[in-house]
Design a protein around this motif. Structure first.
Motif, PDB file in Angstrom:
ATOM      1  N   LEU A 199       7.750   2.264 -14.623  1.00 15.75           N
ATOM      2  CA  LEU A 199       7.726   3.689 -14.305  1.00 15.75           C
ATOM      3  C   LEU A 199       8.963   4.389 -14.862  1.00 15.75           C
ATOM      4  CD1 LEU A 199       6.460   3.512 -10.617  1.00 15.75           C
ATOM      5  CD2 LEU A 199       5.204   4.436 -12.561  1.00 15.75           C
ATOM      6  N   ASN A 200      10.109   3.735 -14.735  1.00 16.88           N
ATOM      7  CA  ASN A 200      11.338   4.310 -15.270  1.00 16.88           C
ATOM      8  C   ASN A 200      11.289   4.398 -16.789  1.00 16.88           C
ATOM      9  OD1 ASN A 200      14.531   3.367 -16.114  1.00 16.88           O
ATOM     10  ND2 ASN A 200      14.232   5.184 -14.876  1.00 16.88           N
ATOM     11  N   LYS A 201      10.710   3.383 -17.411  1.00 15.28           N
ATOM     12  CA  LYS A 201      10.557   3.386 -18.870  1.00 15.28           C
ATOM     13  C   LYS A 201       9.690   4.549 -19.321  1.00 15.28           C
ATOM     14  CE  LYS A 201       9.253   0.284 -22.669  1.00 15.28           C
ATOM     15  NZ  LYS A 201       8.711  -1.066 -23.015  1.00 15.28           N
ATOM     16  N   GLU A 202       8.733   4.925 -18.469  1.00 16.61           N
ATOM     17  CA  GLU A 202       7.832   6.032 -18.774  1.00 16.61           C
ATOM     18  C   GLU A 202       8.441   7.393 -18.436  1.00 16.61           C
ATOM     19  OE1 GLU A 202       4.323   5.008 -16.620  1.00 16.61           O
ATOM     20  OE2 GLU A 202       3.830   3.302 -17.918  1.00 16.61           O
ATOM     21  N   GLY A 203       9.660   7.380 -17.876  1.00 17.97           N
ATOM     22  CA  GLY A 203      10.368   8.635 -17.639  1.00 17.97           C
ATOM     23  C   GLY A 203      10.622   9.017 -16.199  1.00 17.97           C
ATOM     24  N   ALA A 204      10.146   8.240 -15.243  1.00 19.18           N
ATOM     25  CA  ALA A 204      10.331   8.592 -13.839  1.00 19.18           C
ATOM     26  C   ALA A 204      11.780   8.359 -13.399  1.00 19.18           C
ATOM     27  CB  ALA A 204       9.393   7.772 -12.956  1.00 19.18           C
ATOM     28  N   THR A 205      12.275   9.266 -12.575  1.00 16.89           N
ATOM     29  CA  THR A 205      13.571   9.102 -11.924  1.00 16.89           C
ATOM     30  C   THR A 205      13.333   8.398 -10.602  1.00 16.89           C
ATOM     31  OG1 THR A 205      14.389  11.150 -12.903  1.00 16.89           O
ATOM     32  CG2 THR A 205      15.581  10.301 -10.987  1.00 16.89           C
ATOM     33  N   ILE A 206      14.082   7.320 -10.353  1.00 15.56           N
ATOM     34  CA  ILE A 206      13.840   6.521  -9.155  1.00 15.56           C
ATOM     35  C   ILE A 206      15.106   6.401  -8.330  1.00 15.56           C
ATOM     36  CG2 ILE A 206      13.140   4.251  -8.293  1.00 15.56           C
ATOM     37  CD1 ILE A 206      11.530   4.116 -11.062  1.00 15.56           C
ATOM     38  N   PHE A 207      14.996   6.776  -7.074  1.00 16.50           N
ATOM     39  CA  PHE A 207      16.095   6.667  -6.115  1.00 16.50           C
ATOM     40  C   PHE A 207      15.629   5.736  -5.009  1.00 16.50           C
ATOM     41  CE2 PHE A 207      17.972   7.779  -2.085  1.00 16.50           C
ATOM     42  CZ  PHE A 207      19.301   8.038  -2.359  1.00 16.50           C
ATOM     43  N   PHE A 208      16.364   4.663  -4.785  1.00 20.89           N
ATOM     44  CA  PHE A 208      15.955   3.818  -3.658  1.00 20.89           C
ATOM     45  C   PHE A 208      17.147   3.251  -2.909  1.00 20.89           C
ATOM     46  CE2 PHE A 208      16.294   0.225  -6.599  1.00 20.89           C
ATOM     47  CZ  PHE A 208      16.591  -0.862  -5.774  1.00 20.89           C
ATOM     48  N   SER A 209      16.977   3.190  -1.596  1.00 23.77           N
ATOM     49  CA  SER A 209      18.022   2.668  -0.729  1.00 23.77           C
ATOM     50  C   SER A 209      17.719   1.225  -0.379  1.00 23.77           C
ATOM     51  CB  SER A 209      18.125   3.505   0.550  1.00 23.77           C
ATOM     52  OG  SER A 209      17.102   3.151   1.456  1.00 23.77           O
ATOM     53  N   SER A 210      18.771   0.497  -0.101  1.00 22.68           N
ATOM     54  CA  SER A 210      18.614  -0.897   0.306  1.00 22.68           C
ATOM     55  C   SER A 210      19.908  -1.385   0.923  1.00 22.68           C
ATOM     56  CB  SER A 210      18.253  -1.769  -0.904  1.00 22.68           C
ATOM     57  OG  SER A 210      18.112  -3.124  -0.521  1.00 22.68           O
ATOM     58  N   HIS A 211      19.787  -2.397   1.784  1.00 21.30           N
ATOM     59  CA  HIS A 211      20.990  -3.100   2.245  1.00 21.30           C
ATOM     60  C   HIS A 211      21.072  -4.464   1.571  1.00 21.30           C
ATOM     61  CE1 HIS A 211      17.821  -4.725   4.879  1.00 21.30           C
ATOM     62  NE2 HIS A 211      18.589  -5.789   4.995  1.00 21.30           N
ATOM     63  N   ILE A 212      20.108  -4.738   0.662  1.00 19.45           N
ATOM     64  CA  ILE A 212      20.074  -6.015  -0.059  1.00 19.45           C
ATOM     65  C   ILE A 212      20.736  -5.810  -1.420  1.00 19.45           C
ATOM     66  CG2 ILE A 212      18.611  -7.848  -0.975  1.00 19.45           C
ATOM     67  CD1 ILE A 212      16.511  -7.027   1.131  1.00 19.45           C
ATOM     68  N   ILE A 254      10.772   9.552  -7.676  1.00 17.39           N
ATOM     69  CA  ILE A 254      10.267   8.641  -6.644  1.00 17.39           C
ATOM     70  C   ILE A 254      11.430   8.265  -5.732  1.00 17.39           C
ATOM     71  CG2 ILE A 254       9.098   6.455  -6.203  1.00 17.39           C
ATOM     72  CD1 ILE A 254       8.096   6.607  -9.146  1.00 17.39           C
ATOM     73  N   ILE A 255      11.292   8.541  -4.441  1.00 19.31           N
ATOM     74  CA  ILE A 255      12.323   8.241  -3.451  1.00 19.31           C
ATOM     75  C   ILE A 255      11.796   7.149  -2.521  1.00 19.31           C
ATOM     76  CG2 ILE A 255      13.688   9.162  -1.534  1.00 19.31           C
ATOM     77  CD1 ILE A 255      13.659  11.863  -2.958  1.00 19.31           C
ATOM     78  N   LEU A 256      12.501   6.038  -2.469  1.00 17.88           N
ATOM     79  CA  LEU A 256      12.030   4.861  -1.742  1.00 17.88           C
ATOM     80  C   LEU A 256      13.097   4.398  -0.749  1.00 17.88           C
ATOM     81  CD1 LEU A 256      10.821   2.972  -4.942  1.00 17.88           C
ATOM     82  CD2 LEU A 256       9.375   4.317  -3.408  1.00 17.88           C
ATOM     83  N   ASP A 257      12.710   4.265   0.502  1.00 18.77           N
ATOM     84  CA  ASP A 257      13.639   3.831   1.553  1.00 18.77           C
ATOM     85  C   ASP A 257      13.326   2.385   1.919  1.00 18.77           C
ATOM     86  OD1 ASP A 257      15.501   3.689   3.541  1.00 18.77           O
ATOM     87  OD2 ASP A 257      14.633   5.254   4.806  1.00 18.77           O
ATOM     88  N   LEU A 259       0.836  -1.201   0.000  1.00 21.50           N
ATOM     89  CA  LEU A 259       0.000   0.000   0.000  1.00 21.50           C
ATOM     90  C   LEU A 259       0.873   1.255   0.000  1.00 21.50           C
ATOM     91  CD1 LEU A 259      -2.976   1.001   0.148  1.00 21.50           C
ATOM     92  CD2 LEU A 259      -2.656   1.161   2.632  1.00 21.50           C
ATOM     93  N   GLY A 260       1.980   1.192   0.754  1.00 23.25           N
ATOM     94  CA  GLY A 260       2.901   2.328   0.798  1.00 23.25           C
ATOM     95  C   GLY A 260       3.513   2.614  -0.561  1.00 23.25           C
ATOM     96  N   ILE A 261       3.839   1.561  -1.287  1.00 27.26           N
ATOM     97  CA  ILE A 261       4.398   1.738  -2.635  1.00 27.26           C
ATOM     98  C   ILE A 261       3.364   2.383  -3.551  1.00 27.26           C
ATOM     99  CG2 ILE A 261       5.247   0.528  -4.679  1.00 27.26           C
ATOM    100  CD1 ILE A 261       6.405  -1.584  -2.695  1.00 27.26           C
ATOM    101  N   ILE A 262       2.121   1.906  -3.461  1.00 24.93           N
ATOM    102  CA  ILE A 262       1.046   2.480  -4.285  1.00 24.93           C
ATOM    103  C   ILE A 262       0.861   3.963  -3.960  1.00 24.93           C
ATOM    104  CG2 ILE A 262      -1.429   2.433  -4.767  1.00 24.93           C
ATOM    105  CD1 ILE A 262      -1.338  -0.600  -4.225  1.00 24.93           C
TER     106      ILE A 262
END
Length: 308
Positions: A182-195, A158-161, A145-148
């Motif tokens: 979303l990236n293909k449609e032009g969105a810039t995506i930044f996301f953090s992960s330890h995986i 889009i910034i995702l932690d 739900l948070g992603i949506i």
């Protein structure tokens, strides 16, 4: 063009007994239209950096620019989507009510908002729970739900932690599929992960953070270079000529693959052509040349050790 620019950001948390440097001179840029990974172990300072980016906490020094606008200016977040590390919602609201509230903050008409909410809940397999109160959701359902909620208004950035925290395999698959689209449609995506595998699977550029400092920012070309462990040359010949091939400079022996097939390993890229020329002189037929790659985990461990 830079969608996100972080310049010399510092943050120290202070208490009565001690102070802790959480972010120590962090700098990097995220280009418009890319998927950028922010990698580091737990406690490295990733979430603190993101909170500064979102103006949830103030930096002691430095600045963050979102589409050229200082992050302390609310206009920098006008067309931005954000998922915190531990998303939480009003538990008495249903999933659908939560998304309708989210879209209302972006002045999306109710009919359009409901259509987007239904489509996304269906995509993330939450349709059956759309009218359930969030207090009845599992951790994985709350994460979906948070992603949506972070993408329903179709943001440019889009910034995702830690977006895949708590997701089951199906949820992880749906998330990755959606991010790529979303990236293909032009969105810039930044996301953090330890995986590490998630970063390696999705991102073209990666900033590696440890103990509040950027250890290295790896571009696509650098990642290819760092991941190169040499080449495996498979050739056809006899035991005698293969033995000679195994004695070539910078080759540690020869591997018998069965019948008349053999293989040697070349560790340095610049030695590949000389090795092929030597094999030709030995009248050995080259069947294939396979690059040998180290994964991002191997690179990460090496960089962590060198940073100590």
């Amino acid at each position: 063009m830079e969608a996100i620019k972080i310049e010399n950001v510092h943050k120290t948390f202070r208490s009565l007994k001690k102070k802790q440097k959480a972010v120590d001179g962090v700098e990097f840029c995220v280009d418009t239209g890319e998927i950028f990974g922010f990698l580091g172990p737990n406690g490295a300072g990733k979430s603190t950096t993101i909170k500064i980016m979102m103006d949830l906490i103030k930096a002691d020094e430095g600045k963050v620019l979102i589409n050229g606008i200082d992050s302390t200016d609310y206009r920098s977040r006008k067309n931005l989507g954000f998922l915190p590390e531990n998303p939480s919602f009003v538990e008495n609201l249903t999933g659908m009510e939560t998304l309708m509230f989210q879209t209302s903050m972006h002045n999306i008409q109710k009919r359009e908002a409901a259509d987007r909410a239904h489509k996304l809940m269906n995509l993330f397999e939450l349709s059956d729970s759309a009218d359930k109160q969030i207090r009845k959701y599992s951790k994985g359902m709350v994460q979906r739900l948070g992603i949506i909620a972070a993408i329903i208004h179709k943001p440019d950035i889009i910034i995702l932690d830690e977006p895949m925290s708590g997701l089951d395999p199906v949820g992880r698959y749906l998330f990755k599929k959606t991010i790529r689209q979303l990236n293909k449609e032009g969105a810039t995506i930044f996301f953090s992960s330890h995986i590490i595998n998630d970063i390696e699977d999705l991102c073209s550029n990666v900033a590696i953070l440890n103990k509040g400092k950027i250890v290295k920012t790896i571009s696509k070309n650098e990642m290819k270079y760092l991941s190169s462990a040499g080449y495996k040359i498979i050739f056809e010949g006899n035991a005698q000529s293969a033995a000679k091939a195994g004695k070539l400079s910078n080759v540690n022996g020869v591997e018998n693959l069965g019948e008349t097939l053999y293989a040697i390993m070349i560790k340095e890229a610049e030695l590949l052509i000389p090795a092929l020329e030597k094999l030709k002189e030995l009248d050995l037929k080259v069947i294939s040349i396979k690059p040998i790659r180290k994964d991002l985990e191997s690179i990460f461990i090496k960089l962590m050790r060198s940073a100590k």
